[in-house]
Every structure is written in structure tokens, then in C-alpha cells.
Design a protein around this motif. Sequence first.
Motif, PDB file in Angstrom:
ATOM      1  N   THR A  87       0.795  -1.227   0.000  1.00  0.00           N
ATOM      2  CA  THR A  87       0.000   0.000   0.000  1.00  0.00           C
ATOM      3  C   THR A  87       0.826   1.275   0.000  1.00  0.00           C
ATOM      4  OG1 THR A  87      -1.842  -1.115   1.100  1.00  0.00           O
ATOM      5  CG2 THR A  87      -1.775   1.287   1.234  1.00  0.00           C
ATOM      6  N   GLN A  88       1.767   1.407   0.941  1.00  0.00           N
ATOM      7  CA  GLN A  88       2.517   2.654   1.040  1.00  0.00           C
ATOM      8  C   GLN A  88       3.330   2.942  -0.214  1.00  0.00           C
ATOM      9  OE1 GLN A  88       2.146   4.987   3.302  1.00  0.00           O
ATOM     10  NE2 GLN A  88       0.604   3.690   4.302  1.00  0.00           N
ATOM     11  N   GLU A  89       3.906   1.896  -0.801  1.00  0.00           N
ATOM     12  CA  GLU A  89       4.689   2.101  -2.024  1.00  0.00           C
ATOM     13  C   GLU A  89       3.797   2.525  -3.188  1.00  0.00           C
ATOM     14  OE1 GLU A  89       8.184  -0.091  -3.279  1.00  0.00           O
ATOM     15  OE2 GLU A  89       7.866  -1.458  -1.589  1.00  0.00           O
ATOM     16  N   LEU A  90       2.611   1.947  -3.270  1.00  0.00           N
ATOM     17  CA  LEU A  90       1.691   2.326  -4.342  1.00  0.00           C
ATOM     18  C   LEU A  90       1.225   3.773  -4.175  1.00  0.00           C
ATOM     19  CD1 LEU A  90      -0.552  -0.872  -4.692  1.00  0.00           C
ATOM     20  CD2 LEU A  90       1.481  -0.242  -6.005  1.00  0.00           C
ATOM     21  N   VAL A  91       0.920   4.137  -2.948  1.00  0.00           N
ATOM     22  CA  VAL A  91       0.483   5.511  -2.680  1.00  0.00           C
ATOM     23  C   VAL A  91       1.596   6.499  -3.008  1.00  0.00           C
ATOM     24  CG1 VAL A  91      -0.196   7.135  -0.875  1.00  0.00           C
ATOM     25  CG2 VAL A  91      -1.224   4.851  -0.950  1.00  0.00           C
ATOM     26  N   LYS A  92       2.821   6.198  -2.576  1.00  0.00           N
ATOM     27  CA  LYS A  92       3.946   7.094  -2.845  1.00  0.00           C
ATOM     28  C   LYS A  92       4.235   7.194  -4.340  1.00  0.00           C
ATOM     29  CE  LYS A  92       6.325   6.478   1.596  1.00  0.00           C
ATOM     30  NZ  LYS A  92       7.543   5.948   2.284  1.00  0.00           N
ATOM     31  N   THR A  93       4.103   6.086  -5.044  1.00  0.00           N
ATOM     32  CA  THR A  93       4.341   6.103  -6.487  1.00  0.00           C
ATOM     33  C   THR A  93       3.315   6.980  -7.189  1.00  0.00           C
ATOM     34  OG1 THR A  93       5.265   3.875  -6.406  1.00  0.00           O
ATOM     35  CG2 THR A  93       4.592   4.688  -8.569  1.00  0.00           C
ATOM     36  N   CYS A  94       2.065   6.888  -6.766  1.00  0.00           N
ATOM     37  CA  CYS A  94       1.032   7.743  -7.343  1.00  0.00           C
ATOM     38  C   CYS A  94       1.310   9.217  -7.058  1.00  0.00           C
ATOM     39  CB  CYS A  94      -0.348   7.349  -6.803  1.00  0.00           C
ATOM     40  SG  CYS A  94      -1.014   5.835  -7.508  1.00  0.00           S
ATOM     41  N   GLU A  95       1.792   9.489  -5.872  1.00  0.00           N
ATOM     42  CA  GLU A  95       2.133  10.878  -5.533  1.00  0.00           C
ATOM     43  C   GLU A  95       3.247  11.398  -6.428  1.00  0.00           C
ATOM     44  OE1 GLU A  95       3.073  10.664  -1.402  1.00  0.00           O
ATOM     45  OE2 GLU A  95       0.980  10.714  -0.738  1.00  0.00           O
ATOM     46  N   LYS A  96       4.260  10.558  -6.655  1.00  0.00           N
ATOM     47  CA  LYS A  96       5.373  10.960  -7.519  1.00  0.00           C
ATOM     48  C   LYS A  96       4.903  11.153  -8.961  1.00  0.00           C
ATOM     49  CE  LYS A  96       9.036   8.666  -4.845  1.00  0.00           C
ATOM     50  NZ  LYS A  96      10.030   7.556  -4.846  1.00  0.00           N
ATOM     51  N   ALA A  97       4.020  10.275  -9.409  1.00  0.00           N
ATOM     52  CA  ALA A  97       3.535  10.351 -10.786  1.00  0.00           C
ATOM     53  C   ALA A  97       2.458  11.427 -10.951  1.00  0.00           C
ATOM     54  CB  ALA A  97       2.962   8.996 -11.209  1.00  0.00           C
ATOM     55  N   LYS A  98       2.017  12.007  -9.843  1.00  0.00           N
ATOM     56  CA  LYS A  98       0.978  13.031  -9.840  1.00  0.00           C
ATOM     57  C   LYS A  98      -0.317  12.499 -10.460  1.00  0.00           C
ATOM     58  CE  LYS A  98       4.197  16.908  -9.775  1.00  0.00           C
ATOM     59  NZ  LYS A  98       4.659  18.170 -10.432  1.00  0.00           N
ATOM     60  N   ILE A  99      -0.726  11.351  -9.955  1.00  0.00           N
ATOM     61  CA  ILE A  99      -1.965  10.730 -10.382  1.00  0.00           C
ATOM     62  C   ILE A  99      -2.719  10.278  -9.137  1.00  0.00           C
ATOM     63  CG2 ILE A  99      -0.959   8.404 -10.609  1.00  0.00           C
ATOM     64  CD1 ILE A  99      -2.739   7.999 -13.078  1.00  0.00           C
ATOM     65  N   GLU A 100      -4.043  10.342  -9.187  1.00  0.00           N
ATOM     66  CA  GLU A 100      -4.855   9.988  -8.024  1.00  0.00           C
ATOM     67  C   GLU A 100      -4.774   8.488  -7.737  1.00  0.00           C
ATOM     68  OE1 GLU A 100      -7.539  11.072  -4.890  1.00  0.00           O
ATOM     69  OE2 GLU A 100      -6.354  12.296  -6.286  1.00  0.00           O
ATOM     70  N   PHE A 101      -4.617   8.146  -6.475  1.00  0.00           N
ATOM     71  CA  PHE A 101      -4.637   6.747  -6.037  1.00  0.00           C
ATOM     72  C   PHE A 101      -6.037   6.417  -5.554  1.00  0.00           C
ATOM     73  CE2 PHE A 101      -4.528   3.775  -2.430  1.00  0.00           C
ATOM     74  CZ  PHE A 101      -3.954   2.665  -3.032  1.00  0.00           C
ATOM     75  N   MET A 102      -6.574   5.304  -6.035  1.00  0.00           N
ATOM     76  CA  MET A 102      -7.908   4.898  -5.620  1.00  0.00           C
ATOM     77  C   MET A 102      -7.961   3.378  -5.511  1.00  0.00           C
ATOM     78  SD  MET A 102     -11.627   5.827  -7.398  1.00  0.00           S
ATOM     79  CE  MET A 102     -11.200   7.569  -7.558  1.00  0.00           C
ATOM     80  N   THR A 103      -8.947   2.898  -4.793  1.00  0.00           N
ATOM     81  CA  THR A 103      -9.113   1.450  -4.684  1.00  0.00           C
ATOM     82  C   THR A 103     -10.590   1.085  -4.597  1.00  0.00           C
ATOM     83  OG1 THR A 103      -8.427  -0.549  -3.501  1.00  0.00           O
ATOM     84  CG2 THR A 103      -9.039   1.347  -2.163  1.00  0.00           C
ATOM     85  N   THR A 104     -10.848  -0.147  -4.943  1.00  0.00           N
ATOM     86  CA  THR A 104     -12.139  -0.766  -4.651  1.00  0.00           C
ATOM     87  C   THR A 104     -11.922  -1.703  -3.475  1.00  0.00           C
ATOM     88  OG1 THR A 104     -12.799  -0.716  -6.986  1.00  0.00           O
ATOM     89  CG2 THR A 104     -14.010  -2.199  -5.528  1.00  0.00           C
ATOM     90  N   PRO A 105     -12.479  -1.388  -2.306  1.00  0.00           N
ATOM     91  CA  PRO A 105     -12.313  -2.269  -1.143  1.00  0.00           C
ATOM     92  C   PRO A 105     -13.366  -3.374  -1.179  1.00  0.00           C
ATOM     93  CG  PRO A 105     -13.511  -0.308  -0.494  1.00  0.00           C
ATOM     94  CD  PRO A 105     -13.230  -0.169  -1.971  1.00  0.00           C
ATOM     95  N   TYR A 106     -12.941  -4.603  -0.979  1.00  0.00           N
ATOM     96  CA  TYR A 106     -13.871  -5.720  -1.068  1.00  0.00           C
ATOM     97  C   TYR A 106     -14.182  -6.363   0.287  1.00  0.00           C
ATOM     98  CZ  TYR A 106     -13.760  -5.614  -6.156  1.00  0.00           C
ATOM     99  OH  TYR A 106     -13.891  -5.233  -7.475  1.00  0.00           O
ATOM    100  N   ASP A 107     -13.719  -5.744   1.356  1.00  0.00           N
ATOM    101  CA  ASP A 107     -14.077  -6.233   2.681  1.00  0.00           C
ATOM    102  C   ASP A 107     -14.062  -5.057   3.641  1.00  0.00           C
ATOM    103  OD1 ASP A 107     -11.263  -6.154   3.986  1.00  0.00           O
ATOM    104  OD2 ASP A 107     -10.952  -7.396   2.211  1.00  0.00           O
ATOM    105  N   LEU A 108     -14.660  -5.223   4.776  1.00  0.00           N
ATOM    106  CA  LEU A 108     -14.825  -4.116   5.723  1.00  0.00           C
ATOM    107  C   LEU A 108     -13.488  -3.622   6.259  1.00  0.00           C
ATOM    108  CD1 LEU A 108     -17.944  -5.403   7.712  1.00  0.00           C
ATOM    109  CD2 LEU A 108     -17.861  -4.052   5.609  1.00  0.00           C
TER     110      LEU A 108
END
Length: 350
Positions: free
Chosen positions: A91-112
Motif C-alpha cells: 500500500t505505502q509504495e503504491l500511494v507514494k508512487t502515485c504521488e510521484k507520478a501526480k496521479i490519483e490513487f484509488m481502490t475498490t475495497p472488497y471487505d470491511l
Amino acid sequence: MKINNTKISKNSPTYFIADIASSHDGDIERAKDLIWVCKEAGADCAKFQHFLADKIVSDYGFRNMKISHQASWDDTVFNIYKKYQTPRSWTQELVKTCEKAKIEFMTTPYDLEAIEIFDNLVNCFKIGSGDITYFQLLKKISETKKPVILSTGASTMDEIDQAVKILESGTEEICIMQCNTNYTGSIKNINFQNLNVLRTFEKKWPKLTLGLSDHTAGHSSVLGAISFGARIIEKHFTDDNSRNGPDHSFSMNPKSWKLMVDNARELESSFGIHEKKVEDNEKETIVVQRRSIRFKCSKKADEIIELADLEFLRPCPENSFNPMHTKKIVGKKLIRDKKKGEEIYPEDLD
């Protein structure tokens, strides 16, 4: 609605979500690379699907039935889900990569639990079509008060209505996505897109945002949906359609994604204003294509104009009389000589 600092409305550019989903093939470096690649191709958002195999599918259930395209997978449904799930340790690496790429990070959560994990990491939640009747999940997402994107594949209006009511208990920023949930990649799927449903959604929920979650080849339905008012588009994304995996075959690749976005922007530029008027680039056309009232023969000053003296031919110079003004001309007296073929102006008449 707004996703982070991006306003989404009928007057805003279409917002494109690249659903990376399982295209990372279980490799975090691929996942990070795909973030950069979809950004370069024109995506506004890189979305992942955070499911855990044992929290989304029943191994027993799928082992004891055959269903659609999943029956052709080279392993059990449970094992495929496990192989292609997005580990939460990424998670943290994906979020940081999105921040560097200047693109919104989003997810579909499939459990509570996923909702709790990502509540402080996303600006908007996406709900997959398969969970439209999972009211416990919808309720928990509504309690985050965040904007929500709801896919409506394989669902009825009554089911959608119930889901929207639950989500509205927490937020007014909701996007309803028309969706046909079929992942076979068949070219016949275009016949089941039912884009007219977007008009039904708009009539029932005029204040909500419209969208399309699309699994068909190409992007013709995307352009159609944008024309119908959809302003959030979600498509699966990969860097190589020939790779082995559940999503690659029907996903967009960088080339097709860029073409889709470019065509969408061209379409948007054609929408313009609601007022019908003569545009600046049409002013010459008025002159060269419209007809003016002209004389069939030369006429002298003080002569009375008769209908038989007139003909209606292009061009129509500015301020000259056109055929709709014929009654204003006939019976009037000229105050100057006019040659055969000349147009008539108000200053020519007594």
C-alpha cells in the motif's frame, strides 16, 4: 462532486480511471510501472482492487459449480484470486508512487477491513458491481463521508435505488456508473451496453454524477457515454494484452488508452454552448451560402419594384435583403439606379 481537488461536472473534462486491478500479475514493480504508464497515457486516476481471496470467494462454492468464463481458467477460482490479489503490504509504495507520478490513487475495497485501511489514503471509494447488494459494505463506506463511485453491472433499478439510499446517508457526492458486467471480451458485448440507461439515471437522480465502467473492446461506447453526460470513465488497463492473466485480454493498453482520451477531448471541445448563434467561423458562410434578392434586369430610380423583377441568388452580402424580406421589397420605389444582378439594400428604397 470532487475527487481530491478535481471538480467533476457536466462542464468539466471527463475523468478517466485506469483500473490496474490484477494486471500487476502479483509483482509490485509491475504495479508501480503501470502507474507511470497509465499516467503517461492520460489517466487521471490509477485504481487498484483490494480483495483477499478468502474474503471475497468461497473455495468450496466455486469448486462445486461451473460458471461462465471462470470455468476456463487454468486453476481454481480461489487460487486465481489469491495469485492476483493486491497485497496490502504494497500500500505505502503504491500511494507514494502515485504521488510521484501526480496521479490519483484509488481502490475498490472488497471487505470491511479494507475500508478502514484505506479510509485515510483515498479521496474517493469505488464500489464494484458485485457488491451492490452487500449493504454492510455500502453502509461502512457511506460512514466515511467520502465521495463514492458505484458500478451497476448486472443489477436492477430497485437494487441501485436501495444502494444509493444507503450511500446518501453519508454523502451527496455519488457517481452512478452504467456497466455491463461481462469479462469475456466478446465483440457482441457492445450490444448490451445500454447507454440509454444513463438518461434514466439522470432523470431519477438529477443531482448525481454519471459514469461508465466499460469492459468492451475499443472506446466507441465511451464516447457515446460522454455524449450522454457521463463524466467519469473507468476501463481496465494493462501494458500488454498478450500477457496471461484474468484481465489482460479485455484491458486497454497505453496506445489504445491515449487514443481514447484524445478522442474524448476532441469530442468535449465540440460540445460548446447551449445558445444557438452564428459563430465567428460561420460569418463568411452566411455571405457565400445564403441567397439575396437580386434584380433580373436593370431598374431606374423612381421605378416601382415588381415581383417579376426579382430573383434569389447567392451570395448575400451583409445588410442586403434576403428572400424572407420579399414582401418588404415588392411595391417599393427605387431611389437610385440598379444594374441587372445587383443585390438590394435598405438605402436603395424610398
